[in-house]
Design an enzyme around this catalytic site. Structure first.
Site, PDB file in Angstrom:
ATOM      1  N   GLU A   1       7.818   0.578  -9.111  1.00  0.00           N
ATOM      2  CA  GLU A   1       7.014   1.273 -10.115  1.00  0.00           C
ATOM      3  C   GLU A   1       5.807   1.871  -9.157  1.00  0.00           C
ATOM      4  OE1 GLU A   1       7.715   2.768 -14.128  1.00  0.00           O
ATOM      5  OE2 GLU A   1       6.591   5.019 -13.752  1.00  0.00           O
ATOM      6  N   GLY A   2       5.079   2.463  -9.008  1.00  0.00           N
ATOM      7  CA  GLY A   2       4.903   2.906  -7.559  1.00  0.00           C
ATOM      8  C   GLY A   2       3.224   3.762  -8.380  1.00  0.00           C
ATOM      9  N   THR A   3       1.941   3.928  -8.085  1.00  0.00           N
ATOM     10  CA  THR A   3       0.976   4.773  -8.165  1.00  0.00           C
ATOM     11  C   THR A   3       1.982   6.127  -8.217  1.00  0.00           C
ATOM     12  OG1 THR A   3       0.397   5.116  -6.136  1.00  0.00           O
ATOM     13  CG2 THR A   3      -0.658   4.192  -7.613  1.00  0.00           C
TER      14      THR A   3
ATOM     15  N   VAL B   1       8.232   6.258  -8.236  1.00  0.00           N
ATOM     16  CA  VAL B   1      10.075   5.481  -8.693  1.00  0.00           C
ATOM     17  C   VAL B   1      10.953   5.428  -8.089  1.00  0.00           C
ATOM     18  CG1 VAL B   1      10.755   5.165 -11.078  1.00  0.00           C
ATOM     19  CG2 VAL B   1       8.848   6.536 -10.756  1.00  0.00           C
TER      20      VAL B   1
ATOM     21  N   ASP C   1      -0.518   1.698   8.246  1.00  0.00           N
ATOM     22  CA  ASP C   1      -0.446   0.411   6.959  1.00  0.00           C
ATOM     23  C   ASP C   1       0.683  -0.319   7.057  1.00  0.00           C
ATOM     24  OD1 ASP C   1       0.628   0.929   3.687  1.00  0.00           O
ATOM     25  OD2 ASP C   1      -1.441  -0.479   5.278  1.00  0.00           O
TER      26      ASP C   1
END
Lengths: 47, 298, 287
Positions: B10-12, B15, B124
């Protein structure tokens, strides 16, 4: 496509807009590359 | 056509579930993006992922299998990639050889080259964004910070790339940087693969500048014209660049050509830094050992 | 370009485009008529003149009318972008999003005015010219919720393809290549004028179906042809014309040897007459 339909010959281009940018300190310091710009424009023209 | 069987993370803004494409039985990962989360509509990271992955099709770039809306969430269906390079580097029980390192760097550079020839900057690149497929293929993932190469007079934010992999021009706050920032990141990853520990682990943005120049020498106007014009240039410590001997000691397992390549990828002046083509054509990839075949990699 | 979503999903022949629009219109007309019958059958107390009014007024629009309606609003997208001072590429992308949306949805389902702002807002995000929704709503005197409500509709109708290739960068590319191929023979100030004229004309083509039938470089060459036929044909001739041996024969009849750089003869799998015919077609459509 092995043969791009263009040759990138930087010193043949008289592009005052890009040339002016190349002289700016912040562009030089950032690593601005006119040939990258030319390559992109030519790629978009011949794709 | 897709199942969500297990929550994988789960990220900011999303999901991630593991699941299957029913019609083919293919394992997939579903990135479910919460749309309510972002007050300005669709989250910029999700928008970038979709925008660029729709255009890129390459064995060393993660495949976007499908995109759909479901109960007000945006779902990106991506190919399932169970591991990443960070896991491999950290797990010291896994032995890997110079041939393995060569294979991973070769696949990374091929993926980066494909992005760059489409004039897309990833911005990134780091070990945990280099995912590994069951067949050993390495794939560049997470295009949440990617963007098209700038138009000539466009101003870019320098607040990109995870700190340890951030190029010096970004540390100085450059606004007109190029794809050279991605090549720097690959250089740092290459070093990390050889050392098995992070190469330039700065504690914060200021320390990052210090760590970088202590390791590689502080650039001067002689080798990087106008570098002194950056506003934070005067505050930095002046360190000498490492000798070749020093680099040899640092990367004991590296051949001369490997040192040549890593030095080319980490040239301070972005204008002189090697581009993806020059890296791929370097002697390092033409000398023995041959890069390990993907299916034989750890 | 053939790998791009623009080519794979948003390029059509004239027939394909026409049948796509017609099918969409027929589908929605049926829906509208169904609803009308439904209303009439539910309200059996309608007076005769009310029935006449319904039959007379509540007539679904034809495909041609829809297209005019969409193009009218596409022009509004363009003028809105100009009033917001948005960069050329952002404006071009906003128009592209807007027009593609109405290849998938009918104006009888969603009024174009709702999609107008959502297209511009999404184009700003997609082209890294991010404006927060509050600021955007304020600038455009609209409601954030309305814009956000339709953002996902636009995204879904676009099948989540956001990267656009517009003819502006090819124009810059040809501006460079013409200097090289015809080097010494073109006056730079004149080229600058050509560039400006073509850029303006390209902006107009974004409002037409040319963008679905031709690639960005072909549109650019057609605009160059309109602006200076002789220069453009000369350039194409030198660049893609007959291979050098044939050219030498034609030169031995006493003609002065062109000083074109011989290395410009790149092996290209491109036939000049095919290209010229295609650009002529495109030129005619633009005009």
């Amino acid at each position: 496509d092995l043969h791009k339909r263009y040759e990138l010959v930087e010193n043949e281009y008289n592009d005052s807009f890009i040339r002016d940018l190349q002289k700016k300190k912040e562009y030089i310091a950032s690593g601005f590359r006119a040939d990258f710009i030319y390559d992109r424009m030519l790629t978009e023209a011949f794709m | 056509d897709y199942t969500k069987e297990k929550k994988a993370g789960e990220g900011t803004y999303a999901v991630v579930y593991l699941g299957t494409k029913k019609s083919t039985g293919r394992s997939i990962a579903v990135k479910e993006i919460k749309t309510s989360q972002f007050k300005d509509g669709l989250d910029m990271s999700a928008l970038r992922e979709v925008k660029f992955l729709q255009e890129l099709k390459h064995v060393n770039v993660i495949e976007l299998v499908d995109v759909f809306m479901a109960n007000d969430n945006l779902n990106l269906v991506l190919e399932f990639l169970p591991a990443d390079l960070e896991i491999i580097i950290k797990d010291t029980s896994i032995m890997f050889s110079p041939a393995d390192i060569k294979s991973w760097i070769l696949m990374t550079l091929r993926g980066v080259h494909h992005c760059h020839r489409n004039f897309i900057l990833h911005r990134d690149l780091k070990p945990n964004n280099l995912l590994l497929a069951p067949d050993g293929q390495l794939k560049i993932a997470d295009f949440g910070l990617a963007r098209l190469m700038a138009s000539p007079q466009e101003i870019l934010t320098s607040n990109v790339v995870t700190r340890w992999y951030r190029a010096p021009e970004l540390l100085f706050g450059a606004k007109h940087y190029t794809s050279a920032v991605d090549i720097w990141s690959v250089g740092v990853i290459f070093a990390e693969l050889m050392l098995r520990i992070p190469y330039l682990p700065g504690k914060d943005d200021v320390d990052q500048i210090n760590v970088t120049f202590r390791a590689l020498g502080t650039p001067t106007d002689a080798d990087w014209p106008e570098v002194s014009s950056f506003s934070n240039y005067n505050k930095i410590q002046i360190y000498p660049p490492p000798s070749r001997e020093e680099l040899r000691r640092r990367f004991i397992a590296a051949t001369e050509n490997a040192l040549e390549l890593i030095s080319g990828m980490m040239i301070m002046n972005p204008k002189k830094r090697w581009d993806a083509v020059k890296c791929l054509q370097s002697q390092y990839f033409q000398e023995l050992p041959e890069p390990t075949l993907p299916q034989d990699l750890p | 370009y053939r790998h791009s979503s623009q080519y794979r999903l948003w390029s059509f022949t004239k027939e394909q485009l026409e049948s796509r629009r017609r099918a969409l219109n027929v589908k929605v007309v049926d829906k509208v008529n169904e609803k009308l019958q439904d209303i009439i059958s539910k309200h059996n107390d309608l007076s005769q003149e009310e029935l006449n009014a319904i039959n007379e007024k509540a007539v679904p629009v034809t495909m041609e009318e829809e297209l005019k309606f969409v193009n009218f609003f596409a022009k509004k997208v363009q003028s809105f972008c100009h009033s917001l001072n948005l960069p050329t590429e952002v404006c071009a992308t906003a128009i592209s999003f807007f027009r593609r949306f109405f290849l998938v949805n009918s104006t009888m389902e969603i009024h174009p005015k709702h999609i107008l702002l959502a297209s511009i807002f999404l184009a700003c995000k997609s082209e890294n010219y991010f404006i927060g929704i509050e600021a955007f709503a304020k600038k455009t005197k609209s409601q954030p919720t309305t814009i956000l409500k339709y953002e996902f509709d636009v995204l879904e109708s676009l099948q989540f393809t956001l990267l656009n290739h517009h003819p502006y960068r090819p124009l810059h590319g040809f501006f460079l290549d013409i200097q090289y191929i015809l080097h010494g023979k073109v006056d730079l100030n004149y080229m600058g004028q050509i560039y400006t004229n073509c850029k303006r004309r390209i902006t107009e083509t974004l409002l037409t179906d040319v963008v679905y039938h031709y690639t960005p470089p072909q549109i650019t060459l057609a605009c160059l042809l309109i602006d200076d036929e002789a220069l453009t044909l000369k350039y194409l001739e030198v660049k893609f014309g007959s291979p050098p041996e044939e050219q030498k024969e034609s030169e031995t009849e006493g003609m002065k040897r062109e000083e074109t750089p011989s290395d410009t003869k790149l092996p290209s799998n491109l036939k000049l007459q095919t290209l010229t015919a295609l650009i002529r077609e495109c030129q005619a459509m633009i005009l």
